[in-house]
Motif scaffolding. Structure first.
Motif, PDB file in Angstrom:
ATOM      1  N   PHE A   1       4.508  -6.540  -3.835  1.00 43.29           N
ATOM      2  CA  PHE A   1       3.122  -6.681  -3.384  1.00 43.29           C
ATOM      3  C   PHE A   1       2.779  -5.537  -2.431  1.00 43.29           C
ATOM      4  N   THR A   2       1.490  -5.281  -2.311  1.00 46.11           N
ATOM      5  CA  THR A   2       1.002  -4.283  -1.355  1.00 46.11           C
ATOM      6  C   THR A   2       0.897  -4.932   0.017  1.00 46.11           C
ATOM      7  N   VAL A   3       1.487  -4.297   1.007  1.00 41.09           N
ATOM      8  CA  VAL A   3       1.388  -4.795   2.382  1.00 41.09           C
ATOM      9  C   VAL A   3       0.166  -4.172   3.059  1.00 41.09           C
ATOM     10  N   VAL A   4       0.099  -2.852   3.013  1.00 43.48           N
ATOM     11  CA  VAL A   4      -1.017  -2.113   3.609  1.00 43.48           C
ATOM     12  C   VAL A   4      -1.655  -1.257   2.519  1.00 43.48           C
ATOM     13  N   PRO A   5      -2.958  -1.343   2.339  1.00 47.63           N
ATOM     14  CA  PRO A   5      -3.587  -0.536   1.288  1.00 47.63           C
ATOM     15  C   PRO A   5      -3.473   0.954   1.578  1.00 47.63           C
ATOM     16  N   GLY A   6      -3.627   1.742   0.532  1.00 46.89           N
ATOM     17  CA  GLY A   6      -3.671   3.186   0.694  1.00 46.89           C
ATOM     18  C   GLY A   6      -5.113   3.636   0.881  1.00 46.89           C
ATOM     19  N   PHE A   7      -5.271   4.843   1.385  1.00 50.98           N
ATOM     20  CA  PHE A   7      -6.604   5.382   1.644  1.00 50.98           C
ATOM     21  C   PHE A   7      -6.727   6.756   1.004  1.00 50.98           C
TER      22      PHE A   7
END
Length: 230
Positions: free
Chosen positions: A202-208
């Protein structure tokens, strides 16, 4: 650096949240599964990443829209907001500026992220929610930690929209193959597994993505083939 401080404030809130849940005798395993079901955690303290993923998903929801702040504004507005709030003590600021855009943003995020049942289990009442709903801000430790997280995310948003660049945010799909270009693992232990191929649990922190600049998403990984047990 602004992103670093935003992430640190999110992790501080997550730690505080888990402590409150433990004090209220929550079943942490059940709560973890309600957020990220079917995930095998390599260590029990890794369950915190599930809560972090939930908080990030909610607090960053709409981040890539100029209206994240509640209204559409020009670039100089966002930079002015950044300068105005980057060094303030959040509690006195909210007291003096309860109807500010930041105050409205914080109200919306609190009411969306903190479920009434959760708040009631922590304090035995919904007083904080009632205050926030009425446009006031509690002076509890819980809300203090929450509002500092909100301020850091607000600063990140304002800074991102201060540039003449397109801003986007991305989550990595579950079971995607790990890519060092777009992803960073939240733990190093996973790389000790033999085989060397990993997928995203799962994604913990989204990318930007700001213009052509990519900030990697932070993901929780699983080995593609789980290690055999002897």
């Amino acid at each position: 650096m602004v992103l670093h401080y935003a992430m640190r404030s999110i992790r501080n809130f997550v730690k505080f949240l888990i402590r409150e849940m433990e004090s209220a005798n929550w079943d942490i395993d059940a709560a973890t599964k309600s957020i990220q079901n079917g995930v095998t955690f390599h260590k029990s303290n890794h369950r915190a990443f599930a809560f972090e993923s939930f908080v990030c998903r909610e607090i960053f929801s709409g981040f890539n829209e100029p209206t994240f702040s509640g209204v559409t504004q020009r670039r100089n507005f966002f930079f002015d907001q950044f300068k105005k709030l980057k060094s303030v003590n959040v509690t006195p600021f909210l007291k003096q500026n309860p109807s500010s855009l930041f105050g409205k943003f914080l109200k919306a995020k609190y009411l969306h992220l903190v479920h009434p049942k959760m708040e009631f289990s922590f304090s035995g009442n919904l007083n904080q929610r009632k205050l926030v709903n009425s446009g006031e801000f509690p002076e509890t430790e819980f809300f203090k930690v929450f509002s500092e997280m909100g301020r850091r995310v607000w600063l990140l948003h304002c800074l991102a929209f201060s540039f003449d660049q397109q801003v986007s945010i991305f989550q990595v799909r579950k079971s995607s193959r790990f890519s060092e270009v777009y992803m960073e693992s939240v733990t190093d232990e996973i790389f000790s597994f033999a085989g060397g191929e990993f997928k995203v649990a799962f994604t913990v922190v989204p990318g930007f993505k700001i213009g052509q600049t990519v900030v990697q998403s932070q993901v929780y990984l699983s080995p593609v083939t789980p290690p055999s047990k002897h």
